[in-house]
Each structure stands twice: as C-alpha cells, then as structure tokens.
Motif scaffolding. Sequence first.
Motif, PDB file in Angstrom:
ATOM      1  N   LEU A  16       0.833  -1.209   0.000  1.00 35.63           N
ATOM      2  CA  LEU A  16       0.000   0.000   0.000  1.00 35.63           C
ATOM      3  C   LEU A  16       0.864   1.254   0.000  1.00 35.63           C
ATOM      4  CD1 LEU A  16      -2.767  -1.010   2.587  1.00 35.63           C
ATOM      5  CD2 LEU A  16      -2.975  -0.934   0.089  1.00 35.63           C
ATOM      6  N   ALA A  19       2.390   1.712  -3.445  1.00 29.18           N
ATOM      7  CA  ALA A  19       1.382   2.179  -4.408  1.00 29.18           C
ATOM      8  C   ALA A  19       0.845   3.568  -4.073  1.00 29.18           C
ATOM      9  CB  ALA A  19       0.224   1.177  -4.472  1.00 29.18           C
ATOM     10  N   ARG A  20       1.379   4.161  -3.005  1.00 32.21           N
ATOM     11  CA  ARG A  20       0.980   5.506  -2.540  1.00 32.21           C
ATOM     12  C   ARG A  20      -0.489   5.565  -2.140  1.00 32.21           C
ATOM     13  NH1 ARG A  20       4.504   9.802  -6.229  1.00 32.21           N
ATOM     14  NH2 ARG A  20       6.521   8.786  -5.842  1.00 32.21           N
ATOM     15  N   LYS A  21      -0.981   4.440  -1.638  1.00 35.33           N
ATOM     16  CA  LYS A  21      -2.328   4.404  -1.073  1.00 35.33           C
ATOM     17  C   LYS A  21      -2.301   4.598   0.434  1.00 35.33           C
ATOM     18  CE  LYS A  21      -4.141   1.334  -4.676  1.00 35.33           C
ATOM     19  NZ  LYS A  21      -4.765   0.013  -4.957  1.00 35.33           N
ATOM     20  N   LEU A  22      -1.095   4.638   0.985  1.00 31.88           N
ATOM     21  CA  LEU A  22      -0.907   4.826   2.412  1.00 31.88           C
ATOM     22  C   LEU A  22       0.372   5.618   2.616  1.00 31.88           C
ATOM     23  CD1 LEU A  22      -1.764   4.025   5.367  1.00 31.88           C
ATOM     24  CD2 LEU A  22      -0.284   2.023   5.102  1.00 31.88           C
TER      25      LEU A  22
END
Length: 479
Positions: A16, A19-22
């Motif tokens: 995450l 993927a730069r989701k966190l």
Amino acid sequence: MHDLFATHDALAVAGLIKARKLDARELLDHTLRRLRDANEELNAVADLYAGELLERSVAAAGDGPFRGIPYLVKQLMAECAGTPTTLGSRFFAREPVSAADSAAVARMRRAGLVIVGRTNTSEFGLAPTTEPAFGGPTRNPWRLDLSPGGSSGGSAAMVAARVLPMAHATDGGGSIRIPASLCGLFGLKPSRGRISLAPIGETLAGAGVQHCVSISVRDSAALLDATAGAQPGDPYGAPPPAGTFLEAASRPPGRLRIAVMRRPVGGAALEPALVRTIERTAKLLEDLGHHVEEAYPDYDAERLNEAFWRVMCANTWTNLQVRANGRTPGPDDIEPVTRLYAERGRAVTADEYIRAVQTFHRTGRRLGAFFEAYDVLLSTTLAITHLPLGRVRTDRSADEFEKAVAPLTPFTAVCNATGIPAMSLPLDWTDGGLPIGLHFAARYGAEEILYSLAGQLERARPWRDRRPPPVRSKRGHPC
C-alpha cells in the motif's frame, strides 16, 4: 488505519505504501501512538524511539520489501546504532550505546524496516518468560495474568495485540517458538548459521539464533530472505535454499513423511488436552495427503539437558565478564538465578565444556539419521497450555528455576543444540480460547520444507482472525 495490522500483514501494508495508497509517515506516527498506549497495559517495549534517534531510523530504512513498516528489536543478540543493548539487565542499563548496527539489524534496515524501539526480555534471555527485575513483567494480551513466554515475550505481546505485524526475536532454547505458542503467532527458528550473528562469532555453542515472530507465514519467509546469509569470517553458514523462502511459503509441499511425538523424548506423558491437539493436527496432515506415523528420535535427553545447562552457565559467566568491561556487579545489579548460573559457569572446566559441546554434536547426528527416514517431526511446542505470571521465578534456587522451565522446553531446546530449523504454528486452542502452538522440526537447512508446510497449514486452518481482546490504555480507549 486503526486496525490495519489485524487485516493486513507487513508485505501487504508495504505494498500500500509503495502504491501511494498509504502514507508511510502517517503509519509510523499512528503505530507509535498505539505502541505507547498498548505498552501501558502490556509493558512489552523497553525503549521507544523519539526525536533524532527515530529520524535516523526513518532515514536508514532502505527500499526493500518492507519499506516503511515499523519494527521492534529485542534487547538481546542485536545491536542498534545509537542505543544500548541491556540484555534485560539493570547492570547493563548504563552501557555505552552501540557504535554500529549488528549485521542482521543492518539487513533489516535495508529491507525497509523502520526500527522504532527495543523490546523487553528476561535477563540474559535465561528464562522462557519475560519478567525481568529490570523493567518488570510483560503481560500476555490474551489474558493479562499470563506470561507471553520468553525470552522474546516483549516482541510477541505487541504482535499478538496486532500493534505490529512482526517483531525481532531470538532463540537459544525456544525463545522464538515458546512466545509464539503462548501468544498465537507464527515463529520459525532458523538453522544454525542461517542469519549471521556478526560481530560476535556465535552464542551458546551455536545454539542461539535470531529471526522474528509474525502473524503471517509469508512475512517471516520474506524477512528471512532479506536477512539470511553469512558475513565474511563467520564460523559457519547454512546451505543456501534452492529458491526463495517466500516462494516456498506459497508452494505445495508435496507428500511429506511426518513423524508424530505424543510425549517428549525421555519425558512424561502429556496432559490429555495436548495429546488431543496433536491427534487433531495429525488428522489434518493426513487429510492434506501427508504420510503420518508415530515415531521418536533416539537420543539421551537427560544427558543433553545436562550439557545444555553447562553451556548456558559457561556462556553466562563469560558474557558477563566480557560485557562488564572490568566492572563487578553489585548485589542488586543482576538477578539471583543469573548470579548462580554465572558462578556455576565460572567453575566449568575445559573438559566439561568440550564434552557438553560434543553431546550437542552427537545428538545432532542422531537427529540427522532420524531425518533420513522422515521429513518433519511434529509435537506440541510446549508441555503446558498456559503460563501464569510468576510461575518461573529468577529469585529462587537454580533447582526451582529449572523445574519450572522444564515443561516449556522439552521439544524446543534439542533443536537449538543440534542446529536444526523448527517452527511453532497456532493451529489449536484450549477450551478457554487460549492458543496452542504445534511444533514442527526438520533436518538441518530445510527451512524451505517448513515454510511450504506452514503455508499449506495456514491456508487450511487460518489463524489471523483468532486474536486476543483489544488492549486498552489507562485512559480507557482501545489500542
């Protein structure tokens, strides 16, 4: 984000972040808050980083598979630059800070882990519980009147509480697998020489190793991929795997020849609840297509036990002298059992020590012959189902201490003495809902077999959703 590690393992969370989701910094700050809150109840973390020390840890984290994952390192057998390594002892609390990371810690950082603190341990790692006089007892999140085991109990308690997905652990007689069993975690002890102990050469005549406790099998496998390997000049190294340990964890193990023990070698019968859990696990293994039969390795358990304590005592004396750097511990500086063992170790002759090490090697050859006929040896991890705080005391006689330790190590310590890999999996539960670890050992260098079997068992009987009640801070909110 509050319960992220209840649903995601370290590799998933690192994915995450990649993927730069966190946001890695938000995860770090959130985890530090949870660690502080949970520690009020569990007393598992001896030193939590802040300020410049924390920022250096953030900057040192590499771009490996665990990029951005917060991590705790035990106060034993590992050096973290800028902090002292106390060994759980008041005597070493004022030691100069480490000038550099030990080899394994440097590899942890390159794998992307952000080291945020050090976890509680029994003094010198002698006790299979975590109740040092310096720092006080660590509590088990499954039930606060119980010990999480030891000596890696501080790490196991925080991972069991789902504050972290994994944490550093060491194992000289069962100290990865014992807390894994009591806390409902996965814990694999690698083969002797799999992870370098540099800058020291070895510990406990080769019985001591380090790795981690974790929630998922694949996190453990991926971390071993990242930390395995000898350093130049190491006295020995385990044979390299055919592939990666992470690949092995997702690969079917094929039909294994599995020996089952319903009692310790040379020991008394287990209580019926533990025999039943062995039988249920054996049935599961048969259903998965493995050949399972009752069989026992042939070695002198009493002589091995005597050799183990002799090596332990000699190492306690020597390590105390080396690390003391000329200082003499006062009456309250070390615990009574530590002092007793050091004095016993001082009296060990060269002949006695060499004979003890030869007993290790003789037993290793016995197990080597056993693993020509079998791939895996199954038992429970412990000969008890739970460990009340105060059951193992280090302020009494050595005889009382050893009597209390005996039911915690009858299946684990032989793996240390012989250098073979072994693991504990939380595959069963008591009627009261406490975890029971099942113990699997294999021939020297066969971690791939263990990870492959562990992955299969994790898929067949998952344990992630079996978790302790939420830990609450003293302010009353869940951690």
